[in-house]
Write a protein that holds these residues in place. Sequence first.
Motif, short mmCIF file in Angstrom:
data_model
loop_
_atom_site.label_atom_id
_atom_site.label_comp_id
_atom_site.label_asym_id
_atom_site.label_seq_id
_atom_site.Cartn_x
_atom_site.Cartn_y
_atom_site.Cartn_z
N ALA A 98 6.87 10.87 0.15
CA ALA A 98 5.54 10.24 0.23
C ALA A 98 5.62 8.89 0.93
CB ALA A 98 4.94 10.09 -1.16
N ALA A 99 6.65 8.11 0.63
CA ALA A 99 6.78 6.78 1.24
C ALA A 99 7.03 6.86 2.74
CB ALA A 99 7.90 6.00 0.56
N SER A 100 7.66 7.93 3.20
CA SER A 100 7.97 8.07 4.63
C SER A 100 7.02 9.04 5.33
CB SER A 100 9.41 8.55 4.81
OG SER A 100 9.61 9.79 4.14
N ARG A 129 0.84 -1.21 0.00
CA ARG A 129 0.00 0.00 0.00
C ARG A 129 0.88 1.26 0.00
NH1 ARG A 129 -2.72 -0.57 4.65
NH2 ARG A 129 -4.43 -1.69 3.64
N THR A 130 1.92 1.26 0.81
CA THR A 130 2.80 2.42 0.88
C THR A 130 3.48 2.69 -0.45
OG1 THR A 130 3.23 2.03 3.24
CG2 THR A 130 4.81 3.40 2.05
N LEU A 131 3.98 1.64 -1.10
CA LEU A 131 4.73 1.82 -2.34
C LEU A 131 3.84 2.23 -3.50
CD1 LEU A 131 7.25 -1.16 -2.05
CD2 LEU A 131 7.63 1.25 -1.52
N TRP A 132 2.63 1.62 -3.60
CA TRP A 132 1.80 1.99 -4.74
C TRP A 132 1.19 3.38 -4.56
CZ3 TRP A 132 -3.16 3.54 -5.13
CH2 TRP A 132 -4.11 3.17 -4.17
N ILE A 133 0.88 3.76 -3.33
CA ILE A 133 0.40 5.12 -3.10
C ILE A 133 1.51 6.13 -3.42
CG2 ILE A 133 -0.23 6.77 -1.29
CD1 ILE A 133 -2.01 4.67 -0.07
N ASN A 160 13.07 1.80 -0.35
CA ASN A 160 13.14 3.11 -0.99
C ASN A 160 14.40 3.26 -1.83
OD1 ASN A 160 10.76 4.42 -0.39
ND2 ASN A 160 11.51 5.35 1.48
N LEU A 161 15.53 2.85 -1.27
CA LEU A 161 16.80 2.98 -1.99
C LEU A 161 16.80 2.13 -3.26
CD1 LEU A 161 19.41 2.95 0.93
CD2 LEU A 161 18.77 4.87 -0.53
N VAL A 221 3.51 2.49 6.18
CA VAL A 221 4.65 2.00 6.95
C VAL A 221 5.02 2.96 8.07
CG1 VAL A 221 7.08 1.35 6.84
CG2 VAL A 221 5.53 0.69 5.00
N ALA A 222 4.96 4.27 7.82
CA ALA A 222 5.34 5.24 8.85
C ALA A 222 4.42 5.16 10.06
CB ALA A 222 5.32 6.66 8.27
#
Length: 285
Positions: free
Chosen positions: A219-221, A70-74, A265-266, A237-238
């Motif tokens: 956005a991911a964090s 969910r975090t990555l696709w958002i 992320n990296l 995830v955050a």
Amino acid sequence: MSERRTWAPWAMSAPSLLLFAVMLAVPLLLTTILSFNVYNVDSGPVAGSFTLEHYVHIVTDSYYYEIFWRTLWISGLVTLICIAIGAPEAYILSKMRAPWRSIFLLIILAPLLISVVVRAFGWSMLLGPEGLINDIFRLVGIGPVKLLYNETAIVIALVHVMLPFMVIPVWTSLQKLDPSVESASLSLGASHFTTLRRVVFPQVLPGILSGSLIVFGLAASSFAIPGLLGGRRVKMVATLIYDEYLHELNWPLGAAIAFVLLAANLVIMLGWNRMVEGRYKKTLG
């Protein structure tokens, strides 16, 4: 004399390197060490211990897969929307003349002067059941639509927050573009679309790359917007890390989740960087 020249750059860089080590490298190292500590329910993290249990737990539990996906696709969707809106917006901004350019640049940067929490509460008022957007839907006969405490609310608010981080790098790249090159393309019979595709776009590709890396990483964090607009059911995830640290008090597991998010992320950002840079060099070649 040559030895002094060799050490001069290092001596001049020493303050920034020291600040980098204190503010980033040391906390990251301590977080990594903490992620390998054994967690005791009664006493908490056991200092000096070592275990891979937390990483195994993350890899083997589908609950974490769902939240990471969910975090990555958002984050990816927010990045694509910011590119689709921010790149044309930066192009239009570069074509404006004074004083309109300064006015619209100030409008674009103005949201950065307001706290993310305040903006999140503002969007919660707009997207709520009794908010302005649902009032408009009622007027046109659509009825109330659930826009709050779901992925839609998170994407809308994140795009609003992250858009300036896309506009500014693209606009900076456009400042380096020679206007005569675009005029020459048009004078030789190329259409506006062809000029944008074959002349302007390759020049602004580094700006789009920089902006997309910034937007995706932030956005991911992001924590405040998913926490306030996603609710307890739509976790990213955050917010999961926050729960593990402050609710469950399982600091090693929270540190392990944070490290996995950093690694993901990296990998994604380096892969995206390599792909876009490869296309950029191919276009120039």
